[in-house]
Design a protein around this motif. Structure first.
Motif, PDB file in Angstrom:
ATOM      1  N   THR A  49      -8.494   4.554   5.600  1.00  0.00           N
ATOM      2  CA  THR A  49      -9.041   3.199   5.558  1.00  0.00           C
ATOM      3  C   THR A  49     -10.466   3.189   6.087  1.00  0.00           C
ATOM      4  N   ALA A  92      -7.767   0.459  -2.850  1.00  0.00           N
ATOM      5  CA  ALA A  92      -7.531  -0.962  -2.592  1.00  0.00           C
ATOM      6  C   ALA A  92      -8.712  -1.533  -1.825  1.00  0.00           C
ATOM      7  N   VAL A 148      -2.206   1.133   8.320  1.00  0.00           N
ATOM      8  CA  VAL A 148      -1.874   1.754   7.040  1.00  0.00           C
ATOM      9  C   VAL A 148      -1.950   3.276   7.135  1.00  0.00           C
ATOM     10  N   THR A 165       0.826  -1.210   0.000  1.00  0.00           N
ATOM     11  CA  THR A 165       0.000   0.000   0.000  1.00  0.00           C
ATOM     12  C   THR A 165       0.855   1.253   0.000  1.00  0.00           C
ATOM     13  N   GLN A 183      -4.615   5.840  -5.153  1.00  0.00           N
ATOM     14  CA  GLN A 183      -4.796   4.406  -5.036  1.00  0.00           C
ATOM     15  C   GLN A 183      -6.142   4.088  -4.398  1.00  0.00           C
ATOM     16  N   CYS A 243       1.317   5.784   6.722  1.00  0.00           N
ATOM     17  CA  CYS A 243       1.357   6.728   5.604  1.00  0.00           C
ATOM     18  C   CYS A 243       1.581   8.144   6.116  1.00  0.00           C
ATOM     19  N   ILE A 260      -9.214   0.949   1.239  1.00  0.00           N
ATOM     20  CA  ILE A 260      -8.171   1.939   1.457  1.00  0.00           C
ATOM     21  C   ILE A 260      -8.139   2.898   0.271  1.00  0.00           C
ATOM     22  N   CYS A 273      -3.435   8.109   3.136  1.00  0.00           N
ATOM     23  CA  CYS A 273      -4.295   6.927   3.098  1.00  0.00           C
ATOM     24  C   CYS A 273      -5.395   7.048   4.152  1.00  0.00           C
TER      25      CYS A 273
END
Length: 280
Positions: A184, A224, A135, A94, A222, A139, A211, A182
């Motif tokens: 989540t 995910a 995460v 990630t 991104q 980040c 995410i 990021c």
């Protein structure tokens, strides 16, 4: 997570019943982060290092940027030295996609002599205490550390490169093109309940996670989706809007902490003196 203590039936029922009633056990709203703090000092969570290296053969005019993660038993009994868990694999991939592959760091600015010498920048992420939100916290730590880091200045004469100490020249900040953050999202009760910054107890009960890495300009770096329930298009859009709002807030928070750290440096310090001399 093989050695992480599980939840009892009473704990599971209590947490899920509370979520059905729009209540989190720590009192936060579904879209609220835990208290966020950044410290620049001896206690290191994300450490940036730099060394002169040879560029890759296919990127002769670029420097090198790598991100490594280490999850040790200090953070949680679920982690073992020398054994990579699923969480560490997900974290590494990630951060790689959200930060490095999105071009957050301008690697061309790390070039010293094309094809011969460049700066190799490495971000090491060390987890000290695991209570969910792995995460997102990692980040934030990497982005803040990259903005805080200063590499030594260099001078070039022909093919000779001189790396100057702090006493000789003011160190140089890294060139960051944007700041991906990021966020989540955790899904519960078949996807009917969505919340951010889940605690470890909540993570053990969620049905799926999403995410989203986005910068303050609204550019999605991104997305995910890691297993679990299916996500409807409208839900995904709402999550993206929330992620943007949180990313803008976190970016401002990081900037304010960096400014505080700069102001905290004593006027008579070496860095302040060099900065003042450089301005003159």
């Amino acid at each position: 997570m093989p050695r992480e203590p599980g939840l009892s039936l009473n704990e599971r029922s209590f947490i899920l019943q509370a979520l059905q009633e729009n209540i989190r056990i720590d009192g936060r709203s579904f879209d609220a982060f835990r208290d966020l703090d950044l410290n620049f000092g001896d206690e290191v969570i994300s450490r940036i290092s730099a060394e002169v290296a040879k560029p890759f053969p296919d990127r002769l005019c670029d420097g090198i940027f790598t991100i490594t993660t280490e999850l040790s038993p200090v953070a949680s009994p679920a982690f073992e030295v020398g054994r990579q868990t699923d969480q560490e694999v997900i974290l590494s991939r990630t951060l790689e996609k959200a930060i490095r592959r999105s071009g957050a760091l301008d690697t061309e600015s790390l070039c010293i002599i094309a094809g011969q010498k460049c700066w190799s920048i490495r971000a090491d992420v060390h987890l000290l205490d695991y209570d969910g939100g792995l995460v997102d916290a990692s980040c934030i730590a990497v982005i803040a550390a990259l903005q805080h880091f200063r590499r030594p200045d260099v001078s070039i004469e022909g093919e000779d490169v001189t790396v100057h100490t702090m006493e000789e020249r003011v160190p140089v900040p890294l060139s960051l093109l944007h700041h991906p953050i990021c966020v989540t999202f955790s899904f519960f009760l078949g996807g009917d309940v969505v919340l951010i910054d889940a605690t470890l107890q909540e993570e053990l009960l969620r049905n799926g996670e999403l995410i989203i890495a986005v910068n303050r300009h609204g550019e999605v770096c991104q997305i995910a989706k890691l297993g679990g329930v299916a996500i409807e298009a409208l839900t995904l859009l709402n999550c993206a809007n929330v992620a943007l709002t949180k990313a803008q807030w976190i970016t401002r928070f990081i900037s304010s902490k960096l400014e505080e750290d700069l102001r905290a440096k004593t006027p008579g310090s070496l860095l302040a003196e060099l900065s003042a001399e450089n301005e003159r």
